[in-house]
Design a protein around this motif. Sequence first.
Motif, short mmCIF file in Angstrom:
data_model
loop_
_atom_site.label_atom_id
_atom_site.label_comp_id
_atom_site.label_asym_id
_atom_site.label_seq_id
_atom_site.Cartn_x
_atom_site.Cartn_y
_atom_site.Cartn_z
N ALA A 1 23.39 4.15 59.33
CA ALA A 1 23.62 2.86 59.99
C ALA A 1 22.28 2.21 60.33
CB ALA A 1 24.45 3.05 61.27
N VAL A 2 22.28 0.87 60.26
CA VAL A 2 21.10 0.07 60.60
C VAL A 2 21.52 -0.97 61.64
CG1 VAL A 2 19.34 -1.53 59.77
CG2 VAL A 2 20.07 0.38 58.32
N LEU A 3 20.73 -1.05 62.73
CA LEU A 3 20.95 -2.06 63.78
C LEU A 3 19.79 -3.06 63.76
CD1 LEU A 3 21.96 0.18 66.85
CD2 LEU A 3 23.42 -0.68 65.02
N MET A 4 20.11 -4.34 63.73
CA MET A 4 19.11 -5.41 63.88
C MET A 4 19.38 -6.08 65.23
SD MET A 4 17.09 -5.42 61.30
CE MET A 4 16.34 -7.02 61.38
N GLU B 1 12.30 -9.20 67.91
CA GLU B 1 13.29 -8.49 67.11
C GLU B 1 12.97 -7.00 67.03
OE1 GLU B 1 13.49 -10.44 63.35
OE2 GLU B 1 15.08 -11.81 64.03
N PHE B 2 14.03 -6.16 67.10
CA PHE B 2 13.90 -4.72 66.97
C PHE B 2 14.90 -4.24 65.93
CE2 PHE B 2 11.28 -4.13 70.75
CZ PHE B 2 11.57 -5.27 71.47
N ALA B 3 14.65 -3.10 65.36
CA ALA B 3 15.54 -2.50 64.38
C ALA B 3 15.65 -1.00 64.66
CB ALA B 3 15.04 -2.74 62.95
N ALA B 4 16.82 -0.46 64.38
CA ALA B 4 17.06 0.97 64.56
C ALA B 4 17.80 1.51 63.33
CB ALA B 4 17.87 1.24 65.83
N VAL B 5 17.45 2.74 62.92
CA VAL B 5 18.12 3.44 61.81
C VAL B 5 18.74 4.71 62.38
CG1 VAL B 5 17.89 4.41 59.51
CG2 VAL B 5 16.40 2.52 60.21
N LEU B 6 20.05 4.85 62.20
CA LEU B 6 20.80 5.96 62.78
C LEU B 6 21.31 6.86 61.66
CD1 LEU B 6 22.92 3.83 65.27
CD2 LEU B 6 20.62 4.75 65.61
N CYS B 7 20.91 8.15 61.68
CA CYS B 7 21.38 9.11 60.67
C CYS B 7 22.77 9.63 61.07
CB CYS B 7 20.40 10.28 60.57
SG CYS B 7 18.78 9.80 59.96
N GLY C 1 23.23 -6.92 65.27
CA GLY C 1 23.96 -6.84 64.01
C GLY C 1 24.01 -5.41 63.51
N VAL C 2 25.18 -4.94 63.09
CA VAL C 2 25.39 -3.55 62.69
C VAL C 2 25.83 -3.50 61.23
CG1 VAL C 2 26.72 -1.46 63.13
CG2 VAL C 2 26.00 -2.90 65.04
N TYR C 3 25.24 -2.58 60.48
CA TYR C 3 25.69 -2.32 59.12
C TYR C 3 25.59 -0.82 58.85
CZ TYR C 3 26.07 -2.38 54.04
OH TYR C 3 26.46 -2.17 52.74
N ALA C 4 26.72 -0.21 58.52
CA ALA C 4 26.77 1.23 58.26
C ALA C 4 27.56 1.48 56.98
CB ALA C 4 27.42 1.98 59.44
N LEU C 5 27.16 2.52 56.26
CA LEU C 5 27.85 2.88 55.02
C LEU C 5 27.41 4.26 54.58
CD1 LEU C 5 26.21 1.19 51.91
CD2 LEU C 5 25.03 1.75 54.05
N THR C 6 28.17 4.81 53.69
CA THR C 6 27.75 6.03 52.97
C THR C 6 27.12 5.55 51.68
OG1 THR C 6 29.57 7.30 53.94
CG2 THR C 6 28.47 8.22 51.97
N PRO C 7 25.81 5.67 51.53
CA PRO C 7 25.12 4.98 50.43
C PRO C 7 25.46 5.54 49.05
CG PRO C 7 23.60 6.38 51.64
CD PRO C 7 24.87 6.39 52.41
N ALA D 1 22.44 -6.05 57.63
CA ALA D 1 22.33 -5.95 59.09
C ALA D 1 21.84 -7.27 59.67
CB ALA D 1 21.39 -4.81 59.48
N ASP D 2 20.93 -7.93 58.97
CA ASP D 2 20.41 -9.23 59.44
C ASP D 2 21.52 -10.29 59.41
OD1 ASP D 2 18.21 -11.77 58.62
OD2 ASP D 2 17.97 -10.52 60.38
N LYS D 3 22.39 -10.25 58.37
CA LYS D 3 23.51 -11.19 58.33
C LYS D 3 24.42 -11.00 59.54
CE LYS D 3 23.69 -11.73 53.28
NZ LYS D 3 24.49 -11.48 52.07
#
Length: 619
Positions: free
Chosen positions: A482-485, A531-537, A574-580, A593-595
């Motif tokens: 998951a990526v948070l913007m 602006e901040f960004a986070a990457v969640l495993c 903004g949140v975007y998560a997926l199994t890549p 995530a930016d959208k």
Amino acid sequence: MTALLRLLLLLLPILGHAATLPLQASETPILPGPSMHVWADPLGQADIHSVRQLPATAWQPVARRDASFGYSKHAYWLRLNLHNPSDTPINWILLIGNPLLDTLDAYGLDGERVYEAGDQRPFHQRWINHRQLALPFSLNAGEERQLFLRMQTDGSANLSASLMSAEAFNHHEQRMLLLQGLFFGALLVMIIYNLSIFIITHDRNYLWYSLFVASFSLYQFIQLGFALQWLWPESLAWHQRSFPFSSALATFFGILFTHGVLDLKSRHHAYTWICRLLLGASLLVMLLALSGPYSVALIGSFALLLACAVFGGIFTTLRWRDGYPPAKLFALGWSMLIIASLFSVISGTGLIANSLLTLHAQQIGSLLELVIFSIALGLRIRLIQRAEKVAQAKLLANAHQLRQEQAKSLELQQQINGGLEARVKERTASLQQALQELSMANQQLAELSRHDNLTGLFNRQVLNEELERMLAQAKRSQQPLAVLMMDLDHFKKVNDAYGHLVGDACLQHAAQRMLQRMRRNDLLVRFGGEEFAAVLCDTTTDGAIDLAEELREDVASHPCVHQDLNVELSLSIGVYALTPEADCDREQLLRNADKALYRAKANGRNRVESYQPEKPEEG
């Protein structure tokens, strides 16, 4: 009583004659208006022969120095008696101060030759190649002459004439060209200056201001007669319509600039709706100027200017009362131009006498406005430069420290090469220690280059590197990612209201609040600005949304306390998560995530939105 009436009737023809105006060469222009007599021709069909046969009682004294009759389509005949009392012939110039007269005919300047000019006649017909209507004539010693002028226009029937000798006219023209060159040169400098800042900062307010100054320059170029002389000397129809068109065009960009500088978009929606109505009115006036009746377009441009002046004053006053700092300088600078413009418009109606001051009122007001806005923009640039100097000083200090370490290393090497065996081991150990300290310093510098100096978080470079690694790991393990913007809402208002030092404290506060809720294997970075960004495993969409809500609520419920100030903050996330999948890349994660972040902003801010890909329509 009857005898007195008869005496008055006998004296009427004598009283009706205009007084003769004596002309003596001097550097001071002579205003012939009070010595003129006028006869109005409503149908505009009278010729010079019928006018010369008019009885003396038909002529009325002008009694105004500018010979102004407001906005009227009548043809006005003006009569002027001149006398040269000197013993030598003198060459004179009758200069008409209103270059926008449609037609002007003059009789008696040069025998039977008729002067025919105006901005609705080809420019080459003028006797003197001049932006204004300049009528040359000569008076012999002791000569008396009667001049007749016929003017007719769809605009302001304002003659604003002045008489001066040919020598005085040349001196006057040199001074005026110098002043006009300085004026338009200042406008050109402001256009280039603000366009340069727009290219560097991408701040649209500088673009709108540059376009406003450019269109206002065109408006002044037309009003002062330069456009007909240099740009379109034969395009008479376009020249007449260009005046209300350029006025509405300058108003259009002025409204956009006002809306941006006063930050009206973030205030009550009524501000934006009124600005949109004024923009629509500007476009309508421009359309009328191109294809509608000229008189309607002209009146529309004046009404538009009046409406913008009223609403601009209201908006500025309300924003000033709200405590918005730029509103003070904006009110001072903008009021200068609007008052000067209204002053110029009113003089065209004949309510006040036309003069050099009224003719150039807009130029004076615009220069004052440019100076005030330049001060405000200069202060803004100065703050940016000061921040850059601080950063350069830090880099120079680090470089100086490295040079000192290198100098120590060279000194140790020189002492070793000296062959002092007794101190070889001691110097060798010192050298090794110095090299170790230098290596540690380099490692620290490398580590510092990965962190943001203000918040202590990782920077965008680390995000690009680590996101690639975490994405590859998620692809191999088929675990969600998951990526948070995140963006601090209306952060520019914090800087404008409290200053950049308080803004920096708020950024540090928000970063620490978010960092406390991150897991050890999560990545939190400062993406840029606010602006901040986070990457969640190993985090699904629901888990990412839950964490985002916690972050949003935590920041909203813990204001930043700095020097007795409580600054409330809020986050849009903004949140975007997926199994890549195999074809998923880093840019796709950040873009989606930016959208979602922009969707959160558009839906009111201080909220969390997740990105949902559009589903293909079923056939």
